[in-house]
Write an enzyme that holds these catalytic residues in place. Structure first.
Site, PDB file in Angstrom:
ATOM      1  N   TYR A 129      -7.650   3.898 -10.015  1.00 53.09           N
ATOM      2  CA  TYR A 129      -6.381   3.252  -9.702  1.00 53.09           C
ATOM      3  C   TYR A 129      -5.975   2.419 -10.914  1.00 53.09           C
ATOM      4  O   TYR A 129      -6.668   1.464 -11.287  1.00 53.09           O
ATOM      5  CB  TYR A 129      -6.524   2.361  -8.467  1.00 53.09           C
ATOM      6  N   TYR A 162      -5.738   0.458   2.746  1.00 54.24           N
ATOM      7  CA  TYR A 162      -5.132  -0.604   1.956  1.00 54.24           C
ATOM      8  C   TYR A 162      -5.753  -1.968   2.248  1.00 54.24           C
ATOM      9  O   TYR A 162      -5.577  -2.911   1.489  1.00 54.24           O
ATOM     10  CB  TYR A 162      -3.621  -0.671   2.211  1.00 54.24           C
TER      11      TYR A 162
END
Length: 401
Positions: free
Chosen positions: A270, A362
């Site tokens: 990421y 998340y």
């Protein structure tokens, strides 16, 4: 630097190139198209005096130069196939009607159908160019595909592909490494993880063997070991071909794997802009009004920095949330031992089949049932506005935050 998208249309740029006799491969202007006619896509269809005609958009020419050509003059079976498929798709969705017959006995498509076919053709070209751009910019061997069979959405207009962190002014993401291990065959007693006080993160099959919450220390650019070292996994980039695709349930873009992924395998990193937490708070207020955010707090050791993947990022920018994910986040240290600035790596939590969508939680809880202590250092920035979750998992919590 902040980039400004070009405001000129593709047709305008093509016409300018043609007038100045310039080539530009990215917009379809080549030496060949300057000197000859090549079909870019088909815009419309009609039958006149028993003959079938297609309205042709010529590659490298503005739409004002479109011409009607008889079917027998066209040697583009794939483009004709796309044209017929798009027409059938439109009719099957109930947005148009059947071919209509005018008073002068000329059969033609309704304008709405032709308009849809042109939009699909332009979308197909735009997505193809985006796919080519992504594969030019990536630094790993695996391919990136792009697919949209759901709507007319094209590539994001304000997204720029990067392979590693893009630090804001004053932030150094390459700091703290001056020496590496002396191992001839890692892992050894004094290999990088043990020097940092942790165990090697990978087993002999290069699969993750540590628990969530523990950091990964890989060998760095100063280490004596070579590129085949078993402690160099994340730094090599994703080994799997992935597809950015349009979801059919209102979640926007998503990512699916095109290859089988075994449990505890590294999938992707990421990345995004590295900004201060103060700047993240300012941007977060703006993102809240849009109903989405890509802010990820780097709070492994402190909460000074945040990764913002909204405008700059890689394939992970498009990975959706799930309350029952198949990816898990780990903090990684390679050429930077600053605990405030770990790299973020996503590993598989189970076997993932080819064609399956990739997701992560998340809130970093998901199916691994992390303790609050281990999850605390991996939590993305929270939003003040609650967003409804559409992951569809049996254990869905109802909201993303």
């Amino acid at each position: 630097a902040w980039y400004v998208p070009c405001l000129a249309s593709l047709e305008t740029l093509q016409e300018l190139c043609r007038k100045e006799n310039l080539t530009c491969k990215s917009i379809g202007i080549t030496n060949r198209s300057l000197k000859s006619y090549e079909v870019e896509y088909l815009c419309d269809y009609k039958v006149e005096e028993g003959k079938a005609y297609y309205l042709v958009k010529w590659k490298g020419w503005p739409e004002s130069s479109n011409t009607w050509e008889p079917r027998k003059h066209l040697n583009c079976p794939l483009l004709i196939q796309n044209f017929l498929r798009d027409k059938t798709e439109y009719l099957s969705r109930g947005r148009g009607g059947k071919a209509m017959k005018l008073r002068n006995h000329v059969k033609t498509l309704k304008p709405a159908i032709a308009d849809y076919i042109v939009k699909k053709a332009k979308q197909r070209i735009a997505l193809q160019r985006w796919k080519e751009e992504l594969n030019r910019k990536k630094n790993h061997k695996a391919m990136i595909l792009v697919e949209n069979t759901v709507d007319l959405e094209g590539p994001p207009l304000d997204f720029y592909y990067i392979n590693e962190y893009k630090p804001a002014p004053g932030i150094n993401v390459l700091n703290g490494i001056t020496t590496g291990c002396e191992c001839a065959d890692c892992p050894a007693e004094k290999c990088c993880p043990k020097e940092a006080g942790f165990i090697l993160a990978y087993n002999k099959r290069k699969k993750l063997k540590i628990q969530p919450g523990l950091p990964i220390y890989e060998c760095n650019s100063y280490c004596r070991c070579g590129p085949d070292c078993p402690n160099r996994i994340v730094q090599k980039g994703t080994p799997y071909s992935l597809c950015i695709f349009r979801t059919n349930n209102g979640r926007g873009w998503g990512v699916k794997t095109l290859q089988k992924i075994k449990t505890n395998s590294f999938v992707m990193e990421y990345v995004g802009e590295v900004i201060t937490s103060e700047e993240a708070e300012r941007r977060g207020q703006f993102y809240d009004n849009q109903g989405n955010t890509y802010l990820f707090d780097l709070d492994y050791d402190s909460d000074e920095f945040t990764v913002d993947a909204a405008r700059y990022g890689n394939v992970s920018h498009f990975v959706n949330h799930s309350c029952d994910p198949n990816l898990q986040v780990f903090n990684v240290f390679i050429d930077n031992l600053d605990l405030r600035l770990p790299r973020i790596a996503l590993f598989s939590t189970r076997t993932i089949k080819a064609g399956e969508e990739l997701t992560f939680d998340y809130q970093m809880k998901g199916s691994l049932d992390l303790t609050s202590d281990s999850a605390e250092g991996l939590t993305p920035s929270k939003k003040s506005i609650r967003t409804v979750c559409k992951c569809g998992a049996m254990c869905c919590r109802g909201y993303l935050n």
